[in-house]
Design a protein around this motif. Structure first.
Motif, mmCIF file in Angstrom:
data_model
loop_
_atom_site.group_PDB
_atom_site.id
_atom_site.type_symbol
_atom_site.label_atom_id
_atom_site.label_comp_id
_atom_site.label_asym_id
_atom_site.label_seq_id
_atom_site.Cartn_x
_atom_site.Cartn_y
_atom_site.Cartn_z
ATOM 1 N N PHE A 252 0.858 -1.187 0.000
ATOM 2 C CA PHE A 252 0.000 0.000 0.000
ATOM 3 C C PHE A 252 0.894 1.237 0.000
ATOM 4 N N PRO A 253 0.615 2.221 -0.885
ATOM 5 C CA PRO A 253 1.495 3.390 -0.981
ATOM 6 C C PRO A 253 1.271 4.394 0.145
ATOM 7 N N LYS A 254 2.347 4.771 0.799
ATOM 8 C CA LYS A 254 2.307 5.832 1.800
ATOM 9 C C LYS A 254 2.476 7.172 1.072
ATOM 10 N N PRO A 255 1.675 8.183 1.407
ATOM 11 C CA PRO A 255 1.834 9.486 0.754
ATOM 12 C C PRO A 255 3.262 10.004 0.902
ATOM 13 N N ARG A 256 3.863 10.399 -0.203
ATOM 14 C CA ARG A 256 5.251 10.865 -0.171
ATOM 15 C C ARG A 256 5.384 12.205 0.540
ATOM 16 N N THR A 257 4.313 13.002 0.528
ATOM 17 C CA THR A 257 4.386 14.326 1.152
ATOM 18 C C THR A 257 4.414 14.248 2.673
ATOM 19 N N GLY A 258 3.739 13.238 3.228
ATOM 20 C CA GLY A 258 3.645 13.147 4.676
ATOM 21 C C GLY A 258 2.589 14.058 5.273
ATOM 22 N N ASN A 259 1.854 14.778 4.402
ATOM 23 C CA ASN A 259 0.817 15.687 4.890
ATOM 24 C C ASN A 259 -0.395 14.910 5.366
ATOM 25 N N ILE A 260 -0.992 15.355 6.463
ATOM 26 C CA ILE A 260 -2.148 14.660 7.020
ATOM 27 C C ILE A 260 -3.313 14.655 6.035
ATOM 28 N N GLU A 261 -3.414 15.728 5.234
ATOM 29 C CA GLU A 261 -4.500 15.784 4.256
ATOM 30 C C GLU A 261 -4.393 14.661 3.236
ATOM 31 N N ASP A 262 -3.160 14.352 2.814
ATOM 32 C CA ASP A 262 -2.962 13.284 1.830
ATOM 33 C C ASP A 262 -3.242 11.922 2.452
ATOM 34 N N TYR A 263 -2.915 11.761 3.727
ATOM 35 C CA TYR A 263 -3.239 10.509 4.417
ATOM 36 C C TYR A 263 -4.752 10.333 4.523
ATOM 37 N N GLU A 264 -5.451 11.419 4.815
ATOM 38 C CA GLU A 264 -6.901 11.339 4.966
ATOM 39 C C GLU A 264 -7.589 10.879 3.688
ATOM 40 N N LEU A 265 -7.004 11.213 2.536
ATOM 41 C CA LEU A 265 -7.589 10.819 1.255
ATOM 42 C C LEU A 265 -7.535 9.312 1.030
ATOM 43 N N ILE A 266 -6.586 8.633 1.706
ATOM 44 C CA ILE A 266 -6.429 7.190 1.483
ATOM 45 C C ILE A 266 -6.926 6.357 2.662
ATOM 46 N N THR A 267 -7.554 7.005 3.650
ATOM 47 C CA THR A 267 -7.957 6.292 4.864
ATOM 48 C C THR A 267 -8.831 5.082 4.572
ATOM 49 N N GLU A 268 -9.892 5.276 3.797
ATOM 50 C CA GLU A 268 -10.827 4.175 3.568
ATOM 51 C C GLU A 268 -10.185 3.042 2.777
ATOM 52 N N LYS A 269 -9.321 3.390 1.816
ATOM 53 C CA LYS A 269 -8.628 2.350 1.046
ATOM 54 C C LYS A 269 -7.715 1.524 1.951
#
Length: 356
Positions: free
Chosen positions: A105-122
């Motif tokens: 599973f890809p971890k967001p490269r930016t590390g921003n919480i907003e980018d993590y939130e976009l992938i939460t359900e996946k």
């Protein structure tokens, strides 16, 4: 039932965010965190996780070493959560799958919480799937994997899988194979058995996270006697070649049998879609094709395999005992789309028999 998750991650920021994501699910509980593989091995017998989520790059003991240790002694479903999609890291990520990890599973490269939130359900969906999968105990490089379900060996039903066929198929011009969860390992096992003079093209679909396709292909190349390449629009499929579609594109064929790869509407939740591939192969090659649907979550490929069978093609579904996730082949079997159901170790041999 609450899914117990162990998180192995050395970044404090990533731990904080991932912990919040996992604990946001009503059916999950984060039972422990570890900064290194060494700490994780100490925690596992104490917290007894259902799923282990691990990064690749960590001090003292990295994700690859950790995976090998877990799968050799106390097998658990492992999800690799990593941002390592750089050229120098891609093969390392897929070595984890070779060692027994189930998915990447890809971890967001930016590390921003907003980018993590976009992938939460996946991410949560991946963890839910892994909590119920079979895992492979890998005792050593010289020993074949032993299929287990929560540590209990599973007997594989080999009935009716001998290499003598009463209905010999003539004139096969293409093989189409698709899979999802557990698919990289399944593809490795099947494709690595084909000789360099394999007489027809092999068209493939694997559901894989964005950024990991090149790593997957490079990893397969290490095991295959045939070239493994990305299909290009306008090319005619050539014998003795293994083709995968570009990322986020369906693998299709035009009226002249040339590849037509394009981003399109997701079918059965996926782009590329196994059903799109199978239906295109059925339309162009008809009964001169052979379709195989292997391990994976959901139902993608089931309708496409049925279309192939209705066109007179020979169709194979992987059996439950050797499927990491039985969803896709199970749906195909339910629809009557498979002519035969085989355990993974028998699929390559059956394909070779049919096209000989």
């Amino acid at each position: 039932m609450t899914i117990k998750v162990l998180l192995v991650e050395d970044s404090p920021v990533a731990v904080t965010i991932l912990k919040r994501m996992i604990n946001s699910a009503n059916d999950m509980s984060l039972v422990g965190t570890a900064r290194t593989g060494v700490e994780a091995l100490e925690l596992i017998p104490k917290v007894k996780p259902d799923v282990i989520c691990t990064d690749l790059m960590m001090p003292k003991m990295n994700g690859l070493e950790l995976t090998r240790a877990i799968m050799a002694s106390n097998p658990k479903p492992i999800l690799v959560i990593s941002a390592c999609v750089q050229d120098e890291d891609k093969n390392n990520v897929f070595q984890l799958l070779d060692a027994g990890a189930v998915d990447v599973f890809p971890k967001p490269r930016t590390g921003n919480i907003e980018d993590y939130e976009l992938i939460t359900e996946k991410l949560l969906t991946k963890i839910r799937v892994l909590s119920g999968v079979k895992v492979f105990t890998k005792r050593s490089k010289n020993t074949s994997p032993i299929l287990t379900n929560n540590g209990i060996p599973v007997k594989t039903n080999l009935e009716n899988t001998n290499t003598t066929s009463s209905s010999f198929v003539k004139g096969i011009k293409v093989v189409a194979i698709a899979s999802s969860t557990g698919g990289p390992q399944a593809f490795q096992e099947v494709l690595s058995q084909f000789p360099a003079n394999f007489p027809v093209p092999i068209l493939c679909v694997q559901h894989i996270s964005s950024g990991f396709l090149d790593g997957f292909i490079n990893w397969l190349k290490q095991y295959c006697n045939l070239p493994v390449v990305v299909a290009r629009t306008g090319e005619i499929p050539q014998k003795s070649n293994i083709y995968f579609p570009p990322e986020r594109q369906h693998l299709q064929l035009d009226a002249q049998g040339r590849f037509y790869c394009v981003e399109g509407v997701a079918v059965d939740g996926h782009c590329p879609s196994a059903t799109v591939l199978f239906q295109n192969v059925a339309r162009y090659y008809g009964s001169a094709s052979l379709g195989v649907l292997m391990t994976g979550m959901g139902r993608d490929g089931a309708l496409g395999l049925l279309t192939l069978k209705q066109k007179g093609a020979y169709t194979i579904a992987q059996d439950e005992a050797t499927s990491v996730v039985f969803g896709m082949p199970q749906e195909a079997i339910r629809l009557g789309a498979s002519k035969i159901v085989l355990p993974l170790p028998n699929i390559a041999g059956k394909i070779m028999e049919l096209i000989s």
